[in-house]
Design an enzyme around this catalytic site. Structure first.
Site, PDB file in Angstrom:
ATOM      1  N   LYS A  30       0.838  -1.207   0.000  1.00 50.73           N
ATOM      2  CA  LYS A  30       0.000   0.000   0.000  1.00 50.73           C
ATOM      3  C   LYS A  30       0.868   1.250   0.000  1.00 50.73           C
ATOM      4  O   LYS A  30       0.654   2.169  -0.786  1.00 50.73           O
ATOM      5  CB  LYS A  30      -0.902   0.026   1.253  1.00 50.73           C
ATOM      6  CG  LYS A  30      -1.897  -1.112   1.330  1.00 50.73           C
ATOM      7  CD  LYS A  30      -2.782  -1.014   2.551  1.00 50.73           C
ATOM      8  CE  LYS A  30      -2.057  -1.163   3.863  1.00 50.73           C
ATOM      9  NZ  LYS A  30      -1.379  -2.458   4.063  1.00 50.73           N
ATOM     10  N   THR A  31       1.866   1.262   0.899  1.00 49.78           N
ATOM     11  CA  THR A  31       2.739   2.434   0.963  1.00 49.78           C
ATOM     12  C   THR A  31       3.494   2.579  -0.353  1.00 49.78           C
ATOM     13  O   THR A  31       3.723   3.680  -0.841  1.00 49.78           O
ATOM     14  CB  THR A  31       3.705   2.299   2.160  1.00 49.78           C
ATOM     15  OG1 THR A  31       2.921   2.147   3.349  1.00 49.78           O
ATOM     16  CG2 THR A  31       4.589   3.510   2.305  1.00 49.78           C
ATOM     17  N   ASP A 211      -1.639   7.804   3.745  1.00 50.18           N
ATOM     18  CA  ASP A 211      -1.234   6.451   4.156  1.00 50.18           C
ATOM     19  C   ASP A 211      -1.846   6.154   5.527  1.00 50.18           C
ATOM     20  O   ASP A 211      -2.197   7.077   6.262  1.00 50.18           O
ATOM     21  CB  ASP A 211       0.309   6.398   4.245  1.00 50.18           C
ATOM     22  CG  ASP A 211       0.835   4.952   4.191  1.00 50.18           C
ATOM     23  OD1 ASP A 211       0.019   4.020   4.057  1.00 50.18           O
ATOM     24  OD2 ASP A 211       2.069   4.770   4.281  1.00 50.18           O
ATOM     25  N   GLU A 212      -1.965   4.885   5.889  1.00 49.19           N
ATOM     26  CA  GLU A 212      -2.491   4.482   7.206  1.00 49.19           C
ATOM     27  C   GLU A 212      -3.841   5.149   7.474  1.00 49.19           C
ATOM     28  O   GLU A 212      -4.097   5.656   8.576  1.00 49.19           O
ATOM     29  CB  GLU A 212      -1.498   4.849   8.324  1.00 49.19           C
ATOM     30  CG  GLU A 212      -0.085   4.333   8.127  1.00 49.19           C
ATOM     31  CD  GLU A 212       0.094   2.866   8.498  1.00 49.19           C
ATOM     32  OE1 GLU A 212      -0.901   2.221   8.905  1.00 49.19           O
ATOM     33  OE2 GLU A 212       1.227   2.357   8.363  1.00 49.19           O
ATOM     34  N   GLN A 242      -5.397  -3.130  10.901  1.00 46.88           N
ATOM     35  CA  GLN A 242      -4.256  -2.508  11.565  1.00 46.88           C
ATOM     36  C   GLN A 242      -4.638  -1.203  12.258  1.00 46.88           C
ATOM     37  O   GLN A 242      -3.776  -0.357  12.511  1.00 46.88           O
ATOM     38  CB  GLN A 242      -3.132  -2.255  10.571  1.00 46.88           C
ATOM     39  CG  GLN A 242      -2.523  -3.539  10.039  1.00 46.88           C
ATOM     40  CD  GLN A 242      -1.317  -3.246   9.169  1.00 46.88           C
ATOM     41  OE1 GLN A 242      -0.271  -2.840   9.650  1.00 46.88           O
ATOM     42  NE2 GLN A 242      -1.467  -3.440   7.872  1.00 46.88           N
ATOM     43  N   ARG A 618       5.295  -7.414  10.953  1.00 44.98           N
ATOM     44  CA  ARG A 618       6.511  -6.621  10.725  1.00 44.98           C
ATOM     45  C   ARG A 618       7.658  -7.518  10.263  1.00 44.98           C
ATOM     46  O   ARG A 618       8.672  -7.039   9.784  1.00 44.98           O
ATOM     47  CB  ARG A 618       6.965  -5.879  12.002  1.00 44.98           C
ATOM     48  CG  ARG A 618       5.999  -4.877  12.600  1.00 44.98           C
ATOM     49  CD  ARG A 618       5.498  -3.891  11.592  1.00 44.98           C
ATOM     50  NE  ARG A 618       4.189  -4.305  11.085  1.00 44.98           N
ATOM     51  CZ  ARG A 618       3.672  -3.867   9.942  1.00 44.98           C
ATOM     52  NH1 ARG A 618       4.317  -3.015   9.195  1.00 44.98           N
ATOM     53  NH2 ARG A 618       2.491  -4.293   9.532  1.00 44.98           N
TER      54      ARG A 618
HETATM   55  P1  ATP Z   1       1.818  -2.169   5.954  1.00 42.99           P
HETATM   56  O1  ATP Z   1       0.405  -2.649   5.975  1.00 42.99           O
HETATM   57  O2  ATP Z   1       2.641  -2.867   6.953  1.00 42.99           O
HETATM   58  O3  ATP Z   1       1.915  -0.689   5.991  1.00 42.99           O
HETATM   59  P2  ATP Z   1       2.128  -2.019   3.103  1.00 42.99           P
HETATM   60  O4  ATP Z   1       0.892  -2.602   2.551  1.00 42.99           O
HETATM   61  O5  ATP Z   1       2.236  -0.566   3.123  1.00 42.99           O
HETATM   62  O6  ATP Z   1       2.411  -2.644   4.549  1.00 42.99           O
HETATM   63  P3  ATP Z   1       4.644  -1.903   1.786  1.00 42.99           P
HETATM   64  O7  ATP Z   1       5.433  -1.493   2.953  1.00 42.99           O
HETATM   65  O8  ATP Z   1       4.335  -0.926   0.734  1.00 42.99           O
HETATM   66  O9  ATP Z   1       3.309  -2.636   2.299  1.00 42.99           O
HETATM   67  O10 ATP Z   1       5.335  -3.166   1.090  1.00 42.99           O
HETATM   68  C1  ATP Z   1       5.821  -4.266   1.848  1.00 42.99           C
HETATM   69  C2  ATP Z   1       7.107  -4.767   1.223  1.00 42.99           C
HETATM   70  O11 ATP Z   1       6.827  -5.374  -0.031  1.00 42.99           O
HETATM   71  C3  ATP Z   1       8.097  -3.663   0.948  1.00 42.99           C
HETATM   72  O12 ATP Z   1       9.395  -4.157   1.171  1.00 42.99           O
HETATM   73  C4  ATP Z   1       7.874  -3.370  -0.524  1.00 42.99           C
HETATM   74  O13 ATP Z   1       9.015  -2.836  -1.135  1.00 42.99           O
HETATM   75  C5  ATP Z   1       7.547  -4.746  -1.074  1.00 42.99           C
HETATM   76  N1  ATP Z   1       6.661  -4.702  -2.270  1.00 42.99           N
HETATM   77  C6  ATP Z   1       5.463  -4.105  -2.357  1.00 42.99           C
HETATM   78  N2  ATP Z   1       4.916  -4.291  -3.571  1.00 42.99           N
HETATM   79  C7  ATP Z   1       5.807  -5.009  -4.292  1.00 42.99           C
HETATM   80  C8  ATP Z   1       5.834  -5.524  -5.629  1.00 42.99           C
HETATM   81  N3  ATP Z   1       4.837  -5.347  -6.491  1.00 42.99           N
HETATM   82  N4  ATP Z   1       6.926  -6.234  -5.998  1.00 42.99           N
HETATM   83  C9  ATP Z   1       7.939  -6.442  -5.142  1.00 42.99           C
HETATM   84  N5  ATP Z   1       7.976  -6.001  -3.882  1.00 42.99           N
HETATM   85  C10 ATP Z   1       6.924  -5.282  -3.453  1.00 42.99           C
HETATM   86 MG    MG Z   2       2.413   0.793   4.724  1.00 36.61          MG
END
Ligand code: ATP
Ligand code: MG
Length: 689
Positions: A30-31, A211-212, A242, A618
């Site tokens: 998402k981030t 975000d969040e 979350q 995490r």
């Molecule tokens: P959270 O819910 O904990 O905030 P998130 O949904 O924001 O997590 P991110 O932090 O954006 O998730 O991504 C998690 C990990 O996966 C990061 O290391 C990111 O670089 C990697 N990632 C995300 N999307 C891809 C993708 N399409 N291909 C490869 N790696 C990815």
């Molecule tokens: Mg995130």
């Protein structure tokens, strides 16, 4: 796939002309959607300064800015990437005069607020003042003012808190100060009441990303809607599982409201987790399972099953810390992720860090405590810094207010209010106002006399601070200043416990040593490196304090183990994670509040379960969950019970005996550390840096 995004992520990135919501589980990218979307908008021709991205912490903002720069080049530096609170500051600095706030208004921290609350409600203890603070903050977060809170109050306690809120509101206006809640509620007022300001921002911002999103509260949502305007160019990303800030007013209603307020909302879900192994993800999914679902989600990973999640039963806190040390040492020899920064130890409450800090120091494992209190955030250090800041910049009104009331010198609230309105009407700073010719028309002769006495003292200090050089003289100067002020007695009077007052005084002495060493010219770490330098005057050193306190926040790239609360770990990831103290009473946290209804208790438990889910997710490669068979509660040792969340993870084998190899490695490391420590004893001349 394009540029490291899957098709659902791409869809979210490409949806730029209307509102969208990315709703997905932990680690699903998402981030990453937000950072890539910023780059996509810039590369598509949007001016960077028309984009705002709102993050949850300043640190997350800094990281996002860095990532956006990598993707879209230096232009991305102009994107407004910040927290809701920082955005609020910007709005108020630019247009706060519309609602009667002067440009250099002060931002009060929690300690300042506690002091004012004590005054407003006539309390002598911090605990009572904090209860009022808590109630008033909750009202502010619901968008209520004192009058509305009074009307809504349903019992005597609430009514008296609402009356205190009225006095508190008056006080802040007189002081030209705002608190953290005001940083959201006042911009909201500003945008609601002033069409021109609202239109300015709606035209200025072409796209807003958040975000969040699950952790926004009601006033943040209202503010967001006004910033975005009718065009609805908004990207929100979040995960209902979350949501961990319910206790601070965050509400999942904001997720439910979006499709109602924006009927054209595009909802995108992401299902692939890119962060964790299947073993970790399974445990996470199992734990969150029992919670009611706002939106159904399935989350999978193709990173393989990976190491099983380990559950570690420990005798007590010290044993737990010992085992964590052993685990870190063992994984550093066995795993591909060897750097200290690949490890994090997460826990529910700040005080749990201490025993790990001790064990890490003993084993010479470098660490940082995140989410804890920094030295410069301590009330006593802030008192002294306020005084010193006032010497450098007489126009610093927050510093003025803190200095003139710390310690109390018989200049009361009425005098300060009169001085405040006199200063506002003449567009003077408070310090300027005090020496103005016409001050006699606004204040009594006695009040003017006390103010002048304070002003002369500040001027005299400033004169001397300009000339003092060298460690010895600086130290003597500071000690005599502290004694003039009666600062030690002030600490004694202000604390409920003598022990706490003594600890604060020790901090003050550390600060004096630290400052004087810098005047001595042996240490200069303002540029992040320690080097020999010229002797400095005290005033020159004071000017670098603000810079130093920001340096201590820029710590991302240090190779250190992270010790963090679960709350502060949100959004982050590490190859190896230990969840510590996963006991009944700690996680889920036991509340002593008997007034809670069964419904409220059930909601608390759901939030604790989400916190456990955040903790588990995490971890990228390995996860250990440890609990205490006996644990400290106050001064007593009590029997510990494993958290209900541990069996809920659905692991095959839920006990792990101590690995004798880990124990051996720990003993060896301890021995080596002792030898190294005794050799280094004399070298440690820099306790605070
Ligand atoms: P959270 O819910 O904990 O905030 P998130 O949904 O924001 O997590 P991110 O932090 O954006 O998730 O991504 C998690 C990990 O996966 C990061 O290391 C990111 O670089 C990697 N990632 C995300 N999307 C891809 C993708 N399409 N291909 C490869 N790696 C990815
Ligand atoms: Mg995130």
């Amino acid at each position: 796939m394009s540029a490291g995004l899957n098709s659902a992520q791409l869809e979210a990135v490409n949806h730029v002309h209307g509102p969208s919501l990315v709703l997905a589980g932990a680690g699903s990218g998402k981030t990453r959607v937000i950072t890539h979307k910023i780059a996509h908008l810039i590369n598509g021709g949007m001016s960077a300064n028309r984009i705002a991205a709102i993050t949850f912490t300043n640190k997350a903002a800094a990281e996002m800015r860095e990532r956006a720069k990598q993707l879209a080049g230096r232009g991305a530096a102009e994107v407004l990437i910040c927290t809701f609170h920082a955005l609020g500051v910007r709005l108020l600095r630019q247009q706060g005069t519309y609602i009667g706030l002067k440009e250099q208004f002060s931002i009060l921290d929690t300690d300042d607020v506690t002091k004012i609350m004590k005054d407003c409600g006539g309390a002598t203890d911090n605990a009572t003042a904090r209860q009022w603070q808590w109630a008033i903050s909750a009202w502010k977060n619901q968008g209520l003012n004192a009058a509305q809170a009074l009307a809504a109050a349903s019992n005597e306690d609430e009514r008296s808190s609402a009356v205190i809120m009225g006095r508190y509101e008056e006080r802040l206006i007189a002081y030209q100060s705002v608190d953290f809640d005001d940083l959201i509620s006042l911009p909201l007022k500003l945008l609601t009441e002033h069409d021109a300001v609202r239109q300015h921002w709606q035209q200025q911002l072409s796209h807003v990303l958040v975000d969040e999103y699950q952790d926004t509260n009601a006033t943040q949502y209202e503010l967001l809607k006004l910033l975005v305007g009718p065009r609805g160019r908004l990207t929100a990303v979040g995960d209902d599982d979350q949501s961990i800030y319910g206790w601070r007013g965050a509400t999942l209603d904001n997720l439910k409201k979006l499709p109602v307020d924006y009927p054209e909302l595009k909802v995108i879900t992401l299902e692939q987790n890119y962060r964790s192994t299947s073993a970790i993800l399974k445990a996470a999914n199992n734990v969150i399972g029992p919670n009611p679902k706002l939106f159904p989600k399935t989350l999978w990973s193709d990173l393989g099953e990976g190491e099983p999640v380990r559950v570690v039963a420990c005798d007590n806190e010290d044993h737990e810390a010992e085992r964590v040390v052993a685990r870190i040492q063992s994984l550093r020899t066995a795993s591909a992720h060897k750097a200290f920064k690949d490890f994090a130890v997460l826990y529910r409450a700040n005080h749990q860090a201490r025993v790990f800090e001790k064990a890490f120091r003993k084993a010479q494992i470098p660490y940082k405590v995140s989410g804890g209190q920094s030295f410069f955030d301590r009330a006593e250090i802030k008192d002294l810094c306020a005084w010193l800041r006032l010497l450098v910049n007489n126009d610093d009104d927050p510093a003025f207010l803190r200095a003139i009331t710390t310690p109390k010198r018989g200049i009361g609230h009425t005098t300060l209010t009169q001085l405040g309105s006199f200063a506002t009407s003449h567009k003077f700073s408070l310090f300027e106002a005090l020496f103005a010719n016409s001050i006699g028309s606004a204040l009594s002769v006695r009040a003017v006399g006390s103010l002048h006495e304070f002003g002369r003292y500040v001027n005299d200090m400033e004169y001397r601070a300009r000339r003092i050089q060298g460690a010895e003289d600086a130290k003597a100067f500071m000690l005599s200043w502290l004694s003039d002020m009666g600062y030690q007695q002030h600490l004694m009077d202000g604390e409920d416990s003598e022990k706490l007052a003594a600890a604060r005084w020790t901090n003050v002495m550390d600060f004096v040593d630290w400052m004087s060493k810098r005047c001595g010219g042996t240490i200069d770490d303002t540029a992040g490196v320690t080097m020999e330098s010229e002797k400095k005057t005290l005033l020159e050193v004071i000017q670098t304090i603000a810079l130093l306190s920001t340096i201590s926040e820029r710590e991302q790239d240090q190779d250190v183990v992270t010790l963090s609360t679960l709350h502060a770990a949100k959004g982050l990831e590490w190859p190896h994670v230990v969840l510590a103290g996963v006991n009944e009473g700690l996680l889920p946290f036991k509340t002593d509040d008997d007034s809670l209804t069964p419904e409220a208790l059930a909601q608390r438990l759901e939030e604790e379960r989400r916190l456990m889910y955040v903790g588990i997710t995490r971890a990228q490669r390995t996860l250990a969950v440890s609990w205490l068979m006996r644990r400290k509660k106050g001064r007593e040792m009590i029997a510990g019970k494993v958290s209900r969340f541990v069996p809920e993870m659905g692991l095959d084998d839920t006990t792990t005996r101590e690995d004798p190899r880990e124990k051996l490695r720990a003993l060896r490391a301890e021995f080596a550390a002792k030898a190294a420590a005794s050799a280094q004893l004399a070298a440690d001349a820099e306790p605070l840096a």
